[in-house]
Design an enzyme around this catalytic site. Structure first.
Site, PDB file in Angstrom:
ATOM      1  N   LEU A  46      -7.681  -8.627   2.457  1.00 30.38           N
ATOM      2  CA  LEU A  46      -6.394  -8.914   3.085  1.00 30.38           C
ATOM      3  C   LEU A  46      -5.315  -8.254   2.259  1.00 30.38           C
ATOM      4  CD1 LEU A  46      -6.861 -12.760   4.292  1.00 30.38           C
ATOM      5  CD2 LEU A  46      -7.552 -10.462   5.530  1.00 30.38           C
ATOM      6  N   HIS A  91      -3.045  -5.294   1.413  1.00 29.29           N
ATOM      7  CA  HIS A  91      -2.680  -3.866   1.983  1.00 29.29           C
ATOM      8  C   HIS A  91      -2.922  -2.554   0.897  1.00 29.29           C
ATOM      9  CE1 HIS A  91      -0.015  -7.045   3.778  1.00 29.29           C
ATOM     10  NE2 HIS A  91       0.151  -6.243   4.819  1.00 29.29           N
ATOM     11  N   GLU A 128      -3.507  -5.506  -7.412  1.00 29.68           N
ATOM     12  CA  GLU A 128      -3.604  -4.319  -8.284  1.00 29.68           C
ATOM     13  C   GLU A 128      -3.742  -4.364  -9.779  1.00 29.68           C
ATOM     14  OE1 GLU A 128      -2.738  -3.661  -4.079  1.00 29.68           O
ATOM     15  OE2 GLU A 128      -1.583  -4.778  -5.588  1.00 29.68           O
ATOM     16  N   ASP A 187     -20.100  -3.221 -19.209  1.00 30.26           N
ATOM     17  CA  ASP A 187     -21.055  -2.496 -18.618  1.00 30.26           C
ATOM     18  C   ASP A 187     -21.606  -1.553 -19.786  1.00 30.26           C
ATOM     19  OD1 ASP A 187     -23.200  -0.954 -16.922  1.00 30.26           O
ATOM     20  OD2 ASP A 187     -21.459   0.688 -16.795  1.00 30.26           O
TER      21      ASP A 187
END
Length: 156
Positions: A73, A75, A111, A125
């Site tokens: 959800l 933007h 973000e 990783d």
């Protein structure tokens, strides 16, 4: 009130059409706890896969730009700045601080959190072959500026 739910409790994307364009900024952090020798290998630049901090920084920046593809959800945003800083903390941790900015109609908290999280995942990783016991922790919003809800800063 949860803004991502409609009157019937269904998920929806918030309509920001009528919101004013304002400057917005968010800062988030994450930590990766690891064996001291793993951190030393990173700091000394001796990791066989290359510069761990450089790769994690790029991954964090890319992740911030892709947040709306990952979080249903959110933007899609035209970020004007993404900065990801990585530093050794003590003898057994990496601290990641991600800062996102834009002039827009919705905030950039997700973000910044995504950038910090993916940078941490990238460290895991790259280093898992030498340290499978690493722990990603303390992923959190540190500060948010702009928008209707105003200024937020985590208490020290």
């Amino acid at each position: 009130m949860l803004t991502h739910l409609d009157s019937q409790g269904r998920a929806n994307m918030v309509d920001v059409t009528e919101k004013a364009v304002t400057e917005r900024e968010a800062t988030a952090e994450a930590r990766v706890r690891m064996l001291p020798q793993t951190l030393q290998m990173i700091v000394d630049g001796e990791h066989p896969k290359g510069d761990v901090f450089a790769v994690a920084r790029i991954a964090g920046i890319q992740a911030a730009k892709k947040t709306s593809d990952l979080i249903p959800l959110c933007h899609p945003l035209m970020l004007t700045s993404v900065k990801v800083e990585l530093s050794a903390e003590g003898q057994d941790a990496v601290r990641i601080v991600a800062r996102c900015k834009l002039a827009g109609q919705t905030g950039v908290e997700m973000e910044a959190l995504t950038a910090a999280s993916v940078a941490a995942l990238t460290i895991y990783d790259m280093c898992k072959a030498v340290d499978k016991g690493m722990v990603i922790e303390q992923v959190r919003l540190l500060e948010k500026l702009g928008g209707k809800s105003g200024h937020y800063k985590v208490e020290a």
